[in-house]
Design a protein around this motif. Structure first.
Motif, PDB file in Angstrom:
ATOM      1  N   SER A 132       0.842  -1.223  -0.115  1.00 52.55           N
ATOM      2  CA  SER A 132      -0.113  -0.064   0.049  1.00 52.55           C
ATOM      3  C   SER A 132       0.934   1.172   0.058  1.00 52.55           C
ATOM      4  CB  SER A 132      -0.941  -0.002   1.297  1.00 52.55           C
ATOM      5  OG  SER A 132      -1.166   1.592   1.809  1.00 52.55           O
ATOM      6  N   ASN A 133       0.346   2.268  -0.666  1.00 52.83           N
ATOM      7  CA  ASN A 133       1.106   3.641  -0.520  1.00 52.83           C
ATOM      8  C   ASN A 133       1.141   4.296   0.793  1.00 52.83           C
ATOM      9  OD1 ASN A 133       1.850   3.843  -3.128  1.00 52.83           O
ATOM     10  ND2 ASN A 133      -0.035   4.675  -4.002  1.00 52.83           N
ATOM     11  N   LEU A 134       0.235   3.869   1.562  1.00 51.74           N
ATOM     12  CA  LEU A 134       0.019   4.502   2.753  1.00 51.74           C
ATOM     13  C   LEU A 134       0.463   3.312   3.936  1.00 51.74           C
ATOM     14  CD1 LEU A 134      -1.044   6.905   4.324  1.00 51.74           C
ATOM     15  CD2 LEU A 134      -2.789   5.339   4.985  1.00 51.74           C
ATOM     16  N   ASN A 135       2.039   3.198   3.562  1.00 48.39           N
ATOM     17  CA  ASN A 135       2.940   2.618   4.687  1.00 48.39           C
ATOM     18  C   ASN A 135       3.790   3.519   5.395  1.00 48.39           C
ATOM     19  OD1 ASN A 135       5.064   3.073   2.961  1.00 48.39           O
ATOM     20  ND2 ASN A 135       4.590   1.236   1.630  1.00 48.39           N
ATOM     21  N   VAL A 136       4.698   2.694   6.410  1.00 50.64           N
ATOM     22  CA  VAL A 136       5.499   3.439   7.290  1.00 50.64           C
ATOM     23  C   VAL A 136       6.525   4.230   6.593  1.00 50.64           C
ATOM     24  CG1 VAL A 136       7.095   3.152   9.104  1.00 50.64           C
ATOM     25  CG2 VAL A 136       5.052   1.988   9.347  1.00 50.64           C
ATOM     26  N   PRO A 137       7.186   3.690   5.637  1.00 56.97           N
ATOM     27  CA  PRO A 137       8.185   4.450   4.952  1.00 56.97           C
ATOM     28  C   PRO A 137       7.726   5.738   4.345  1.00 56.97           C
ATOM     29  CG  PRO A 137       8.555   2.007   4.508  1.00 56.97           C
ATOM     30  CD  PRO A 137       7.151   2.493   5.082  1.00 56.97           C
ATOM     31  N   ASN A 138       6.478   5.683   3.581  1.00 57.97           N
ATOM     32  CA  ASN A 138       5.973   6.864   3.149  1.00 57.97           C
ATOM     33  C   ASN A 138       5.429   7.858   4.208  1.00 57.97           C
ATOM     34  OD1 ASN A 138       6.658   5.623   0.575  1.00 57.97           O
ATOM     35  ND2 ASN A 138       4.649   5.090   0.031  1.00 57.97           N
ATOM     36  N   VAL A 139       5.013   7.308   5.077  1.00 62.09           N
ATOM     37  CA  VAL A 139       4.727   8.463   6.243  1.00 62.09           C
ATOM     38  C   VAL A 139       5.692   9.194   6.734  1.00 62.09           C
ATOM     39  CG1 VAL A 139       3.511   8.481   8.524  1.00 62.09           C
ATOM     40  CG2 VAL A 139       2.578   6.908   6.877  1.00 62.09           C
ATOM     41  N   ILE A 140       6.904   8.344   7.138  1.00 57.46           N
ATOM     42  CA  ILE A 140       7.948   9.071   7.310  1.00 57.46           C
ATOM     43  C   ILE A 140       8.444  10.050   6.534  1.00 57.46           C
ATOM     44  CG2 ILE A 140      10.590   8.736   7.800  1.00 57.46           C
ATOM     45  CD1 ILE A 140       9.805   5.992   8.988  1.00 57.46           C
ATOM     46  N   THR A 141       8.501   9.550   5.060  1.00 55.99           N
ATOM     47  CA  THR A 141       8.834  10.628   3.962  1.00 55.99           C
ATOM     48  C   THR A 141       7.824  11.748   4.193  1.00 55.99           C
ATOM     49  OG1 THR A 141       9.505   8.738   2.592  1.00 55.99           O
ATOM     50  CG2 THR A 141       9.183  10.726   1.666  1.00 55.99           C
ATOM     51  N   ILE A 142       6.698  12.022   4.352  1.00 50.21           N
ATOM     52  CA  ILE A 142       5.558  12.833   4.404  1.00 50.21           C
ATOM     53  C   ILE A 142       5.989  13.719   5.493  1.00 50.21           C
ATOM     54  CG2 ILE A 142       3.266  13.198   4.497  1.00 50.21           C
ATOM     55  CD1 ILE A 142       2.640  10.778   2.679  1.00 50.21           C
ATOM     56  N   VAL A 143       6.146  12.942   6.703  1.00 49.78           N
ATOM     57  CA  VAL A 143       6.621  13.723   7.823  1.00 49.78           C
ATOM     58  C   VAL A 143       7.753  14.740   7.461  1.00 49.78           C
ATOM     59  CG1 VAL A 143       7.236  13.557  10.270  1.00 49.78           C
ATOM     60  CG2 VAL A 143       5.555  12.268   9.635  1.00 49.78           C
ATOM     61  N   ARG A 144       8.772  14.158   6.943  1.00 45.65           N
ATOM     62  CA  ARG A 144       9.860  14.894   6.667  1.00 45.65           C
ATOM     63  C   ARG A 144       9.810  16.087   5.741  1.00 45.65           C
ATOM     64  NH1 ARG A 144      12.733  11.041   4.858  1.00 45.65           N
ATOM     65  NH2 ARG A 144      13.117  11.360   2.607  1.00 45.65           N
ATOM     66  N   ILE A 145       8.571  15.956   4.925  1.00 50.24           N
ATOM     67  CA  ILE A 145       7.998  17.230   4.063  1.00 50.24           C
ATOM     68  C   ILE A 145       7.385  18.124   4.954  1.00 50.24           C
ATOM     69  CG2 ILE A 145       6.721  17.994   2.141  1.00 50.24           C
ATOM     70  CD1 ILE A 145       7.105  15.337   1.020  1.00 50.24           C
ATOM     71  N   LEU A 146       6.610  17.611   5.847  1.00 52.25           N
ATOM     72  CA  LEU A 146       5.992  18.480   6.828  1.00 52.25           C
ATOM     73  C   LEU A 146       6.997  19.384   7.882  1.00 52.25           C
ATOM     74  CD1 LEU A 146       2.764  16.565   7.633  1.00 52.25           C
ATOM     75  CD2 LEU A 146       2.903  18.183   5.890  1.00 52.25           C
ATOM     76  N   LEU A 147       8.047  18.654   7.988  1.00 53.61           N
ATOM     77  CA  LEU A 147       9.010  19.256   9.155  1.00 53.61           C
ATOM     78  C   LEU A 147       9.754  20.441   8.534  1.00 53.61           C
ATOM     79  CD1 LEU A 147      10.454  16.471  11.103  1.00 53.61           C
ATOM     80  CD2 LEU A 147       8.809  18.070  11.868  1.00 53.61           C
ATOM     81  N   ALA A 148       9.784  20.763   7.302  1.00 54.19           N
ATOM     82  CA  ALA A 148      10.616  21.775   6.613  1.00 54.19           C
ATOM     83  C   ALA A 148      10.236  23.052   6.842  1.00 54.19           C
ATOM     84  CB  ALA A 148      10.768  21.506   5.054  1.00 54.19           C
ATOM     85  N   PRO A 149       8.957  23.487   6.775  1.00 49.74           N
ATOM     86  CA  PRO A 149       8.566  24.767   7.190  1.00 49.74           C
ATOM     87  C   PRO A 149       8.828  24.992   8.445  1.00 49.74           C
ATOM     88  CG  PRO A 149       6.698  23.326   6.539  1.00 49.74           C
ATOM     89  CD  PRO A 149       7.674  22.683   5.919  1.00 49.74           C
ATOM     90  N   VAL A 150       8.507  24.248   9.440  1.00 50.56           N
ATOM     91  CA  VAL A 150       8.830  24.196  10.876  1.00 50.56           C
ATOM     92  C   VAL A 150      10.154  24.659  11.128  1.00 50.56           C
ATOM     93  CG1 VAL A 150       8.501  23.170  13.191  1.00 50.56           C
ATOM     94  CG2 VAL A 150       6.794  22.444  11.258  1.00 50.56           C
ATOM     95  N   PHE A 151      10.990  23.881  10.312  1.00 51.81           N
ATOM     96  CA  PHE A 151      12.399  24.099  10.715  1.00 51.81           C
ATOM     97  C   PHE A 151      13.034  25.314  10.194  1.00 51.81           C
ATOM     98  CE2 PHE A 151      15.851  24.483   7.677  1.00 51.81           C
ATOM     99  CZ  PHE A 151      16.896  24.219   8.232  1.00 51.81           C
ATOM    100  N   LEU A 152      12.275  25.791   9.146  1.00 52.09           N
ATOM    101  CA  LEU A 152      12.843  27.179   8.426  1.00 52.09           C
ATOM    102  C   LEU A 152      12.254  28.164   9.253  1.00 52.09           C
ATOM    103  CD1 LEU A 152      14.008  28.377   6.071  1.00 52.09           C
ATOM    104  CD2 LEU A 152      11.668  28.433   4.829  1.00 52.09           C
ATOM    105  N   ILE A 153      10.923  28.033   9.960  1.00 54.61           N
ATOM    106  CA  ILE A 153      10.445  29.392  10.875  1.00 54.61           C
ATOM    107  C   ILE A 153      11.393  29.412  11.876  1.00 54.61           C
ATOM    108  CG2 ILE A 153       8.579  29.837  12.272  1.00 54.61           C
ATOM    109  CD1 ILE A 153       6.654  28.739  10.004  1.00 54.61           C
ATOM    110  N   MET A 154      11.729  28.227  12.612  1.00 57.91           N
ATOM    111  CA  MET A 154      12.743  28.058  13.601  1.00 57.91           C
ATOM    112  C   MET A 154      13.968  28.916  13.458  1.00 57.91           C
ATOM    113  SD  MET A 154      11.775  24.409  15.402  1.00 57.91           S
ATOM    114  CE  MET A 154      13.055  24.255  16.379  1.00 57.91           C
ATOM    115  N   LEU A 155      14.617  28.536  12.131  1.00 59.69           N
ATOM    116  CA  LEU A 155      16.074  29.095  11.945  1.00 59.69           C
ATOM    117  C   LEU A 155      15.853  30.597  11.825  1.00 59.69           C
ATOM    118  CD1 LEU A 155      18.724  28.648  10.895  1.00 59.69           C
ATOM    119  CD2 LEU A 155      18.018  28.343   8.572  1.00 59.69           C
ATOM    120  N   LEU A 156      14.665  31.192  11.220  1.00 61.69           N
ATOM    121  CA  LEU A 156      14.693  32.553  10.745  1.00 61.69           C
ATOM    122  C   LEU A 156      14.212  33.347  11.762  1.00 61.69           C
ATOM    123  CD1 LEU A 156      13.405  32.298   7.043  1.00 61.69           C
ATOM    124  CD2 LEU A 156      15.651  32.667   7.767  1.00 61.69           C
TER     125      LEU A 156
END
Ligand SMILES: O=P(O)(O)OC[C@H](O)CO
Length: 201
Positions: A15-39
């Motif tokens: 299934s596309n909705l599996n653990v590795p893909n969820v980890i990948t999606i979480v990585r994408i979602l963390l990007a804006p959080v990281f950028l705000i914290m940096l700036l």
């Protein structure tokens, strides 16, 4: 598809909705959080800067984890093959843009890397109806060096260890930049070689 003896049982697709893909999606979602914290604190050496650097390192480290889980438990999907490089690019792209906004990295370096990363991503989608182009070994090595270079640039190490750390940063970033350009060209060259039509008489 059928074999000489009859119909083949189609292999069950993960299934596309599996653990590795969820980890990948979480990585994408963390990007804006990281950028705000940096700036948010203008990148000053303080708790937010260290937290942003730590978040980047943890998030980029999941790059190896999702691929490992996918291969180990037979959870490799075409979606994962497409999303994984995108997640890396979103995260590293956010970091490079953040460092350039802060004046800690030349914009031209960020732009060259972004052009290569976006270019290869767009090209992957353009050929998608015909083939899925997964990350190459060179591409993975490039991401590893980008991750090291960006991590070193994000952690305010010169303030702790001395100015020589700036040189370490620049050497790592230079290697990452060269690998980024070379592997981008390599994708196109290898693909042309594999998919070249047989010469017509
Ligand atoms: O060079 P790319 O675009 O194949 O990206 C490589 C991936 O980031 C490796 O995980």
């Amino acid at each position: 598809m059928t074999s000489a003896g009859g119909a083949l049982t189609p292999a069950s697709k993960p299934s596309n909705l599996n653990v590795p893909n969820v980890i990948t999606i979480v990585r994408i979602l963390l990007a804006p959080v990281f950028l705000i914290m940096l700036l948010v604190d203008n990148g000053q050496d303080g708790p937010l800067r260290w937290a942003a650097a730590a978040l980047f390192i943890v998030a980029i480290a999941t790059d190896g984890i999702d691929g490992h889980i996918a291969r180990k438990y037979d959870l490799v999907t075409d979606l994962g093959k497409l999303l994984d490089p995108i997640a890396d690019k979103v995260l590293t792209g956010a970091a490079l843009v953040g460092l350039s906004i802060l004046g800690e990295l030349w914009w031209w370096v960020t732009i060259v890397i972004l052009v290569r990363e976006i270019g290869i991503t767009v090209w992957r989608f353009l050929v998608l109806s015909d083939r899925v182009v997964p990350a190459s070994r060179g591409g993975k090595l490039k991401t590893l060096f980008q991750s090291f270079a960006i991590s070193f640039a994000l952690v305010p190490l010169p303030n702790v260890l001395g100015d020589w750390m700036y040189w370490v940063n620049w050497v790592l970033m230079a290697i990452a930049l060269v690998l980024t350009v070379v592997t981008g060209i390599d994708y196109i060259v290898q693909d042309q070689r594999l998919n070249r039509r047989p010469a017509q008489r």
